[in-house]
Design an enzyme around this catalytic site. Structure first.
Site, short mmCIF file in Angstrom:
data_model
loop_
_atom_site.label_atom_id
_atom_site.label_comp_id
_atom_site.label_asym_id
_atom_site.label_seq_id
_atom_site.Cartn_x
_atom_site.Cartn_y
_atom_site.Cartn_z
N SER A 87 2.49 -3.69 1.17
CA SER A 87 1.74 -2.46 0.88
C SER A 87 0.82 -1.80 2.25
O SER A 87 0.43 -2.85 2.85
CB SER A 87 1.04 -2.46 -0.41
OG SER A 87 -0.39 -2.78 -0.02
N ASP A 88 0.86 -0.54 2.42
CA ASP A 88 0.01 -0.32 3.40
C ASP A 88 -1.38 -0.64 2.82
O ASP A 88 -1.71 -0.67 1.41
CB ASP A 88 0.33 1.08 3.88
CG ASP A 88 -0.26 1.55 5.18
OD1 ASP A 88 -1.16 0.93 5.55
OD2 ASP A 88 0.26 2.56 5.79
N SER A 89 -2.43 -0.33 3.46
CA SER A 89 -3.99 -0.70 2.91
C SER A 89 -4.30 0.09 1.86
O SER A 89 -4.41 1.48 2.14
CB SER A 89 -4.81 -0.58 4.07
OG SER A 89 -6.10 -1.04 3.76
N GLY A 90 -4.48 -0.45 0.88
CA GLY A 90 -5.09 0.36 -0.26
C GLY A 90 -4.00 0.84 -1.32
O GLY A 90 -4.22 1.55 -2.15
N ALA A 91 -2.87 0.85 -0.69
CA ALA A 91 -1.55 1.73 -1.47
C ALA A 91 -1.34 1.33 -2.84
O ALA A 91 -0.81 2.17 -3.70
CB ALA A 91 -0.29 1.77 -0.74
#
Length: 731
Positions: free
Chosen positions: A266-270
């Site tokens: 995932s992208d950061s925090g996604a």
């Protein structure tokens, strides 16, 4: 099953559920440092325990061979099975030696150059302890308001796909396990992130599946075919479902159709952001939806860490879902050789010799020289020697020309434009700021005017601050800040030759200034050796050869504007249309200020003799295209010869033209070359309304030229049946 795979399977079987979930969690590097009381308190508040850190599988944000080796050693001691960590980092266009931003590299139209840039970045990152780079970003971009256009190579699916392959090849090489100068590539952002509504960061994406497949998925598929080892999910929605929870995108397309067997992250925090997206009620449901969709590693948040075990115990997800994710993670670690050598390429002594070395900086300079685009020249460039020059503007003596993603770059150690001119000592060079980037100052302006009065020629070094483009840097207005426009107006009033050097991360609205300047060189954020590259281009030591990979609008009201648009049922005639009821603006032309593929040189090129070896392609046959290009100027130069095709009649609406091939050639003054391209039936295929990918019989047009507007045209026909001649069809 080979021996290595058998051992990995045995290791997977020995892991507890908690340990498996740890492998699926990426933590920031500060979790692995010696924590002070405040940091330890924050860690406790987030619910992260020492056991969780010990089980974690990958790290974000670490750098430096010594530091990383220490971190890896400590982690191996904590981990019950001594599973090595994956070290990942944002290495977008260079590690310490910063190359031009990817949008600029796209303007080189030279995939070999992009491959070399990635090789250098991988070499520096690997010796510093990094295993995985979050690059390339292959999103198709058509809206310059979006700050992350700087990370892409532009608005064309084909050009982006060629560069996607080159970047992956450069980062990974042919033998990722044994070549310690390479890193694994993580392609991002899957998928369609470049189409966010309004050009606003993290916003909604809404398009048909046909358009997604036709335009936006092309470059991701190219990167996967090149062998990229990881895919990063996007923040945006795809058909109403966030990419990070999108089963169709991550399982049906990525896994089932394309056969991708690498790691998804995932992208950061996604993952946690599925909650504000309103597709998950809480973090627990977010974790469930992400793992079911096929996200192997959660970056930046702790939904997996806190909730996956409970979801398995409650029989809401199968442990086999977790096993398949962990298997891919372990396999990646094994493919990088980390089980045999957890430190891999990290080497403090070699790091000192390799990182930011002279050879790497020389390559960065060459890349910058080929990435800058000459947009206007009234004959004032190249500069004549022994002039008095005034370099004016917020970038006149400013080393912050690296761009927002220059993670390890040092603006304070980066040569400035003024310093580059003074080091050569062939001009008498004066310098003054004139204004800030966003705010003016009358005292600075008066000083700049006074400085410029004593010069024969003025170079205005203007543009955007690095933090005005990149992630979370969308702009509703993409012109230069008013203080800089005022500075340019005041300089123009001195009635001296005026050259603009533009530092920026996106196409800008240049209409307010373009008529008032004698020359304009678009240099983007040119990187560590950008200043000297610009000096060489302005003085003629290097001849500009860059061509735009993204259109420049006349005004923000035209956005999105791109060359491969649809024609509409009431198109505006090419020569302009005085009718009202056609598709046009009342107050602005339809066309771009500077179109895709455009770029000037210090020489000129003539195109002639465009011809086809046949007027018909039958079935799977191909036909050769020939064109003559001559250097009609007085100096040697490089030209990007671009081939476009138009499908005259399709089952669905087709673009007015599509880039299908290009070649970059060098020509001496007066020299001519005959170039040959091959049109194959496969180049004419497109997605139909039922999503079948095929070509249609009928008329086509091939166009060849130096940009997307100025081209020679020749018609041809695709026919799987009888021979059809063009003149017969025209009757």
């Amino acid at each position: 099953m080979n021996l290595e795979e058998h051992r990995l399977r045995e290791l997977l079987a020995q892991l507890s559920l908690k340990e498996k979930i740890g492998q699926m969690t990426q933590l920031h590097s500060h979790f692995y440092q010696d924590l002070n009381e405040k940091a330890a308190g924050q860690m406790m508040k987030m619910g992260v325990t020492d056991e969780m850190v010990g089980n974690s599988g990958s790290v974000l944000g670490a750098s430096g061979a010594g530091r990383i080796k220490k971190m890896l050693k400590n982690q191996l001691e904590k981990n019950r099975h001594h599973i090595p960590l994956l070290i990942m980092a944002d290495v977008i266009h260079g590690y310490k030696t910063i190359f031009p931003i990817p949008l600029a590299l796209g303007c080189s139209w030279d995939p070999t150059l992009a491959k070399r840039a990635s090789e250098v970045a991988a070499r520096e990152a690997s010796v510093s302890g990094v295993h995985v780079v979050f690059a390339p970003m292959v999103d198709l971009v058509r809206d310059p308001r979006w700050g992350r256009v700087m990370e892409s190579t532009g608005e064309d699916p084909y050009l982006n796909s060629v560069f996607a392959q080159a970047f992956v090849d450069g980062f990974q090489g042919d033998d990722l396990k044994n070549d310690l100068n390479r890193t694994a590539a993580c392609v991002k952002h899957f998928a369609g992130y470049g189409a966010v509504e309004g050009g606003r960061e993290y916003n909604t994406v809404n398009m048909s599946e046909r358009q997604m497949r036709q335009d936006y998925l092309v470059s991701y598929k190219s990167a996967i075919e090149a062998g990229c080892r990881l895919i990063m999910t996007a923040y945006n929605t795809v058909d109403g479902i966030p990419a990070t929870a999108n089963h169709w995108l991550l399982r049906k397309v990525l896994r089932d159709e394309w056969g991708f067997d690498g790691v998804t992250i995932s992208d950061s925090g996604a993952v946690r952001e599925l909650v504000p997206h309103s597709v998950a009620a809480d973090e627990k449901e977010a974790a469930m939806k992400a793992i079911e969709a096929g996200v192997d590693i959660e970056m930046g948040t702790f939904c997996y860490m806190h909730h996956l075990e409970r979801l398995v115990n409650e029989h809401k997800i199968l442990e086999s879902r977790i096993d398949e994710a962990v298997w891919r993670i372990l396999k990646l670690k094994n493919d990088l050789g980390l089980f045999e050598n957890p430190f891999r390429g990290a080497d403090e002594e070699k790091e000192k010799r390799v990182v930011y070395c002279r050879d790497h900086r020389d390559q960065a300079q060459k890349a910058a020289e080929q990435s800058c685009v000459l947009l206007k020249n009234s004959g004032i460039l190249p500069l004549k020697q022994n002039q008095k020059l005034a370099i004016i503007g917020p970038f006149a003596d400013n080393g912050a020309i690296l761009g927002a993603w220059s993670w390890r770059g040092d603006p304070n150690a980066t040569e400035t434009l003024t310093a580059a001119f003074r080091s050569e000592k062939i001009f008498k060079t004066y310098s003054s700021r004139g204004s800030g980037i966003l705010e003016g100052n009358r005292e600075l302006l008066n000083e700049a005017i006074k400085t410029a009065r004593g010069a024969n020629l003025i170079i205005a070094a203007v543009g955007e601050a690095s933090n005005m483009s990149g992630e979370a840097s969308s702009r509703a207005h993409i012109d230069l800040p008013e203080c800089q426009l005022e500075l340019i107006r005041e300089l123009k009033a001195l009635r001296k030759p005026l050259v603009i050097v533009l530092f920026n991360g996106r196409p800008l609205d240049l209409t307010p200034l373009i008529d008032d300047v004698d020359a304009l060189l678009e240099v983007w954020y040119p990187g560590s050796e950008g200043a000297h590259a610009v000096f060489n281009l302005l003085t003629g030591r290097a001849n500009p050869s860059g061509k735009l990979s993204m259109s420049f609008p006349r005004t923000i009201g035209q956005i999105p504007i791109y060359y491969n648009c649809y024609n509409t049922g009431r198109p505006l005639a090419e020569n302009g249309d005085k009718k009202k009821y056609v598709s046009k603006y009342l107050d602005c032309p339809n066309d771009a200020l500077f179109p895709f593929g455009f770029g000037l040189s210090y020489t000129t090129f003539e195109y002639s003799g465009l011809s086809l070896a046949a007027v018909r392609i039958a079935g799977s046959m191909s036909v050769q295209v020939t064109v003559c290009v001559r250097n009609s100027g007085k100096v040697a130069g490089s030209e990007v010869v671009q081939l476009y095709i138009r499908d005259i009649s399709g089952e669905v609406v087709r673009p007015v033209k599509e880039l299908k091939a290009f070649k970059k050639i060098d020509l001496l003054p007066g020299e001519r070359k005959y170039l040959h391209f091959t049109i194959q039936e496969s180049m004419l295929r497109y997605y139909h309304s039922d999503l079948t990918f095929k070509s249609d019989d009928g008329k086509f047009e091939v166009m060849v030229g130096g940009d997307s507007v100025r081209t020679l045209h020749v018609p041809f026909v695709l026919s799987r049946g009888r021979l059809v001649l063009i003149h017969d069809e025209a009757k």
